[in-house]
Each structure stands twice: as structure tokens, then as C-alpha cells.
Design an enzyme around this catalytic site. Structure first.
Site, short mmCIF file in Angstrom:
data_model
loop_
_atom_site.label_atom_id
_atom_site.label_comp_id
_atom_site.label_asym_id
_atom_site.label_seq_id
_atom_site.Cartn_x
_atom_site.Cartn_y
_atom_site.Cartn_z
N TYR A 1 20.70 -0.71 1.24
CA TYR A 1 19.45 -1.52 0.52
C TYR A 1 18.72 -0.45 -0.38
O TYR A 1 17.93 -0.99 -1.19
CB TYR A 1 18.40 -1.97 1.47
CG TYR A 1 19.00 -3.01 2.57
CD1 TYR A 1 19.32 -4.30 1.91
CD2 TYR A 1 19.05 -2.72 3.86
CE1 TYR A 1 19.55 -5.51 2.95
CE2 TYR A 1 19.60 -3.62 4.55
CZ TYR A 1 19.69 -4.94 4.14
OH TYR A 1 20.17 -6.10 5.08
N TYR B 1 17.39 -12.64 3.49
CA TYR B 1 16.25 -12.48 4.39
C TYR B 1 15.57 -10.94 3.82
O TYR B 1 14.37 -10.65 4.03
CB TYR B 1 16.43 -12.51 5.91
CG TYR B 1 16.81 -11.32 6.52
CD1 TYR B 1 18.33 -10.67 6.51
CD2 TYR B 1 15.94 -10.18 7.10
CE1 TYR B 1 18.60 -9.41 7.06
CE2 TYR B 1 16.43 -9.03 7.66
CZ TYR B 1 17.68 -8.66 7.64
OH TYR B 1 17.98 -7.25 8.27
N ARG B 2 16.25 -10.40 3.29
CA ARG B 2 15.84 -8.77 2.71
C ARG B 2 17.02 -8.33 1.77
O ARG B 2 18.19 -8.92 1.93
CB ARG B 2 16.05 -8.04 4.06
CG ARG B 2 16.18 -6.53 3.91
CD ARG B 2 16.31 -6.06 5.28
NE ARG B 2 16.36 -4.66 5.46
CZ ARG B 2 16.66 -3.96 6.38
NH1 ARG B 2 16.97 -4.70 7.44
NH2 ARG B 2 16.74 -2.69 6.42
#
Ligand SMILES: Cc1cc2nc3c(=O)[nH]c(=O)nc-3n(C[C@H](O)[C@H](O)[C@H](O)COP(=O)(O)OP(=O)(O)OC[C@H]3O[C@@H](n4cnc5c(N)ncnc54)[C@H](O)[C@@H]3O)c2cc1C
Length: 538
Positions: free
Chosen positions: A118, A495-496
Site C-alpha cells: 500500500y 476498503y483501503r
């Protein structure tokens, strides 16, 4: 040796830093943040040195190297920090925030900075100084009776587990797959997940201490009540519930966080359900959902595709020669040889001898009817995949999944795409089909899993590529963007997401939501110094 140095050496040992350096060198063009002059930046660095000492401020390109590595596609080198600062106390964090305001120098807080896939510790926009909270690593309290803990951001899951074991406290932690090096605070603030019944981490968070963008310290829940004994016991406090505002956001810096810990159950029994066909997706979800909604199965299930499982311990060219698509027949053959099905669903029962014995037959009947083979430790003894998941589902720690970074070439490229769906078979079937089509088109593999929550699915797709290959990095970037956009058009948003796609995903959540976030941001942080760009909020 400093903990940063230790940490760096640990990663070099795991072969990761070396793997990504190739990509780094090519995209290393740190620029200052918009509106920040060289003199402002130098002033901020000097003032920060005055607060934390010279050795904990890193202001030149070479010294910042450990905070630059990341695995996501970043072909234009946008996610490069210009510095890093590592405070030890809350007061130092407050001072740093005041300095950031004075010089309008944005800072990007991280806890342990292992947001792998991420963006790691890298910021969403150029020119930020990483506020690395790794040195704030005290376990402040563990209450064995209530099953609660209060920790600082730099505490790792490993540290907390060691503490419980050393003090003979019969409580479990709940870990993400990279638990040893990651932190409860960083993971929970990202609304990350683990695999015991306490796996929805934000649900089991209780009370925070936050340094606000003006440098004041606020405690949430019961935390501001003098003499309270319930800060880690009662989540809601009084009035608006604000803890959520400090997750996936840039409204403050969390310096303490409370969490609940699960009492170690007398009996723990892990299961794996083997399904043999890629097309079995809807059957599995339809069989698992009632078990999850009723909490007969209490933990978040991982439904792992064979290709994801193989990528943990194998290299792609052990399954198919380089340059060839990863076809189902080759995957099936390799999976079978390793005791795996095309889908492998892991969950566990937790309780007493009596409760586990009562629930097991219900579960077996339901899953056998779905066409699955029910496997336990008795049948899977010595199988490394079963061992990995059996460890995770009891809050155990390992780094087995880091192997994903070596699936394709030596470059360690990984971007998670994690769209949400309702836990319905048809939806998962459609998502799988859509994802496979897009990945195939761009020449990447469907290495994916579903985390079956209570009523939701997190479809966790590992976009694996070779970051040392610039062309492949560009392709991965294009593929990722198409996944986000096309899933969004079908009503499925993430969601992310990684720092490279925060604005893109925020777009999908709509103008009203974005305006509301912006209104809050302007009110709380008028100089925009805390993590601009986080979740698309500037
Ligand atoms: C193979 C593999 C498996 C993984 N498995 C999982 C998994 O099972 N579950 C899962 O959830 N994730 C998983 N991850 C993703 C990730 O590595 C973990 O979520 C990890 O816990 C995040 O890193 P961290 O804890 O160091 O958080 P950090 O990197 O420290 O923080 C993440 C972000 O949260 C914000 N933040 C952090 N601390 C603060 C603070 N104190 N104040 C304000 N904002 C803050 C920042 O925006 C920061 O960038 C996996 C990654 C890999 C590569």
C-alpha cells in the site's frame, strides 16, 4: 545499533531492500511540497533537530533512503519523501506539529511504516517528511482481567506477543499476515484485518490519544475523564464518537491506542476446506455466509486461491515457464501436488471441548454439501500452507507471505487491490470473472483471496509484478488503475488503497463525501500539514 538500522538489516536479511533498490534508483526524484521553499524546508529540518536531536532527523536524500522503498507501481516517482523525523515522546510530536505549521511543511505519520503493498512509509504526495513513530514503542498497560492493552504506535505485534508470553498472561493478539514487523496502531488505523475472532481490528480498538494538527493532545472515549478506569473498557464515551475520524485519515497523529485482546480458549481447532474448481467460488461463499452471520464460525475466513497459495512458497517459473500465461491446468497440477485445492478456505473453532464438539458436525455437513473436502490437522500434518494459516488463526506470527514478493522476477513488486462486496456467491463470482479478465489483458496473474468478514467480502488481489522492470511497472500501474475504475463502475470500491491511488478511490465515494472530509480538514488542519493526500483528502 539503532532500531532503524536493525530494522533495515532485518529487511536486507529477508532480501527485500536489495530487491527494490533497482526500482528506487530510477524513480528517486524527491521534490519539495507545493508552496514550501528550500529555506522553509531547511528551517523545519533545523527546528526538528532542536527537538529530537540530530541523529533522529534525516534530511538529505541518502539518509532518507530507508523511508523511500515501496513495492507499489510508482512509475513517475511521486511517492518520495524528502525527510524523516523520529520522535520519542508525545511532547516531541507536539513540537514537530507546531514546527510543521510554522514552515507549512507537511508530515506523514507512520507507526512502524510496514504498509507493504500500500506504500510502506511513503507519502501520498511529494515533499512530505515522514513522521516515524517507531521509537515510541512502550506497552503502557495490559489488564489481564479485562483483556485490554494500551500501546504506543511503535509497538510491534511481536513485541506485544512476547510481552504476554513473558508475563504468562493467557491472552491472544490478533495479527495481520506480516505481524512480526507491523504494528497494532498502524494496522488498526488502516482498518486492517487479522484472522482470530478479533480480526476486525478497528472493532476491537478502544480509546485513543491523538495529537491534533494544532499541537493539542486529545483523548477519545473515556480518556479525558480524570481518574477513569474505563478508557480501554468502554469505547463510546459521550457525545459524537470520533475515533473513526482518525482512521484512514489525516486529522491527527495517534500517539496511544487501546485495544481488546482475546482470552486464550481452552480448545482451538483449525480447518481447511478444499474445493477443486475455480468455478466453486459461489458455492463456497453461500456455504460460509450462514456460518459467519450466525457466528458459528467466529473468525474471519480466508478463502485462498491456489495461485495465491503457491506464490507464498514458490516462484512463478516453477509452475509455468517465463512468458507463458498462468493457466488453470498448471496451477491445479501444482496445487494438487502440494495438498491444495483450487480454493482453500481456512477457519477455526474456538471454545471448550463441548462447544467445539457440538458445532463441528454442523459445519462439516454444510461444507461437505458445498462440494468441499473438510481437512484438519490430522490430515494436513506437515503441510506448510495449513501450518501457516493455523498459526495465523491463533494470533501466531510468521512472515511466510512475504514470499509473494519473489513470485515474479527479483524486483519485489506488489500492489493490493481490495474491493468490497456483500458476502453473496453471485457477487464474488462476478468479481472473480471481472478481475481475471482485466489481469489477463495486462499480462498479470489472478493471485487472490477472499476474506469473508461477517456480511462482507474483502476481495484481496495481489497484483504481483517485477519492480526492477520499468516496463512491467508501467503495465502494473495501468492494470491497477483499470481494476479500480472498472470495479467502481460496477459498484465495487476498495476498503483501503495504496498511496498511488488514494484520490482515484476517493472519487468513487462521491462529491458529498469528499466535500465533507474537506470541510473537516480545513477546520482541523487549516495549513494542511498532516499527511496531505491521505485517502484523497488534501
Ligand atoms: C504479504 C503481505 C501480507 C499482508 N497481510 C495483511 C493482512 O493480513 N491484514 C492487513 O490488514 N494487512 C496486511 N498487509 C498489509 C500491511 O503490511 C499491514 O496492514 C501492516 O500492518 C501495515 O503496516 P504498519 O502496521 O507498519 O502500519 P504503518 O505503515 O505504520 O501505517 C499505515 C498508515 O496508517 C497511517 N498511520 C499510521 N500510524 C499513524 C499514527 N500514529 N497516526 C496517524 N496516522 C497513522 C498512515 O497513513 C500510514 O501510512 C500485508 C502485506 C503484505 C506484503
Amino acid at each position: 545499533m539503532s532500531d532503524f538500522e536493525l530494522n533495515r538489516r532485518g529487511l536486507i536479511g529477508a532480501g527485500l531492500i536489495g530487491a527494490t533498490m533497482v526500482g528506487l534508483a530510477a524513480c528517486d526524484k524527491a521534490t519539495l511540497a507545493p508552496g514550501v521553499s528550500k529555506a522553509d524546508f531547511a528551517g523545519a529540518i533545523k527546528a526538528m533537530r532542536g527537538v529530537v536531536g540530530d541523529e533522529w532527523v534525516f534530511g538529505d536524500p541518502e539518509a532518507v533512503t530507508p523511508w523511500k522503498k515501496n513495492y507499489i507501481p510508482d512509475p513517475e516517482g511521486r511517492h518520495v519523501p524528502v525527510g524523516a523525523v523520529a520522535p520519542k515522546t508525545v511532547e516531541e510530536v507536539q513540537e514537530i506539529v507546531r514546527i510543521a505549521n510554522k514552515y507549512r511543511q507537511p508530515i506523514w505519520p507512520v507507526s512502524t511504516g510496514k504498509n507493504m503493498g500500500y506504500g510502506m512509509a511513503t507519502p501520498a504526495t511529494p515533499g512530505q517528511i515522514v513522521l516515524d513513530l517507531k521509537r515510541m514503542n512502550r506497552i503502557l498497560d495490559v489488564d489481564p482481567e479485562l483483556g485490554t492493552a494500551l500501546v504506543e504506535p511503535g509497538v510491534t505485534y511481536q513485541q506485544l506477543k512476547d510481552y504476554l508470553e513473558e508475563n504468562n498472561i493467557p491472552l491472544w493478539i490478533d495479527v495481520p499476515t506480516v505481524g512480526p514487523i507491523a504494528s497494532p496502531v498502524g494496522n488498526t488505523l488502516e482498518r486492517g484485518v487479522g484472522y482470530t475472532p478479533y480480526g476486525e481490528h478497528f472493532t476491537f480498538q478502544c480509546g485513543m490519544e491523538v495529537v491534533l494538527p494544532d499541537g493539542q493532545v486529545m483523548r477519545t472515549g473515556m480518556g479525558s475523564i480524570k481518574g477513569t478506569t474505563a478508557w480501554q473498557a468502554f469505547k463510546w464515551g459521550y457525545g459524537p464518537y470520533v475515533d473513526g475520524l482518525f482512521t484512514q485519515s489525516n486529522f491527527g497523529i495517534v500517539t496511544k491506542m487501546g485495544m481488546w485482546l482475546m482470552p486464550k480458549p481452552p480448545v482451538y481447532k483449525p480447518f481447511m476446506i478444499r474445493h477443486d474448481d475455480m468455478a466453486d467460488v459461489p458455492k463456497i461463499i453461500e456455504a460460509m455466509r450462514p456460518l459467519r452471520v450466525s457466528s458459528l464460525v467466529a473468525n474471519c475466513n480466508l478463502m485462498m486461491s491456489a495461485s495465491y497459495q503457491l506464490a507464498m512458497f514458490k516462484r512463478r517459473n516453477e509452475i509455468v515457464p517465463d512468458g507463458r500465461p498462468l493457466d488453470d491446468a498448471s496451477v491445479k497440477k501444482a496445487a494438487k501436488a502440494n495438498g491444495l485445492g483450487m480454493w482453500n478456505t481456512y477457519f477455526a473453532l474456538y471454545g471448550t471441548e463441548q462447544t467445539v464438539a457440538a458445532i463441528e458436525p454442523i459445519i462439516r455437513a454444510q461444507l461437505t454439501a458445498s462440494g468441499g473436502e473438510v481437512m484438519t490437522a490430522a490430515e494436513m500434518e506437515g503441510n506448510p500452507w495449513f501450518h501457516h494459516h493455523a498459526t495465523l488463526m491463533q494470533g501466531g506470527l510468521n512472515l511466510d507471505e512475504i514470499g509473494l514478493l519473489r513470485w515474479r522476477g527479483a524486483g519485489g513488486g506488489l500492489a493490493w487491490f481490495a474491493p468490497v462486496a456483500a458476502a453473496k456467491g453471485k457477487e464474488a463470482e462476478a468479481q472473480t470473472k471481472l478481475a481475471r479478465g482485466i489481469l489477463d489483458k495486462h499480462g498479470f496473474d489472478y493471485t487472490a483471496a477472499y476474506a469473508i468478514g461477517w456480511r462482507d467480502l474483502h476481495h484481496i488481489i495481489a497484483l504481483l509484478y517485477d519492480k526492477s522492470d520499468r516496463e512491467q511497472e508501467k503495465k502494473a500501474d495501468a492494470c491497477y488503475r483499470e481494476l479500480v475504475s472498472t470495479f467502481g463502475e460496477n459498484g465495487w470500491a476498495s476498503y483501503r488503497t495504496g498511496v498511488n491511488s488514494m484520490a482515484l478511490v476517493a472519487e468513487q465515494y462521491g462529491q458529498v463525501n469528499r466535500d465533507f472530509n474537506k470541510l473537516l480538514k480545513n477546520a482541523i488542519d487549516p495549513n494542511g500539514v498532516i499527511a496531505p493526500g491521505k485517502s484523497g483528502i488534501v
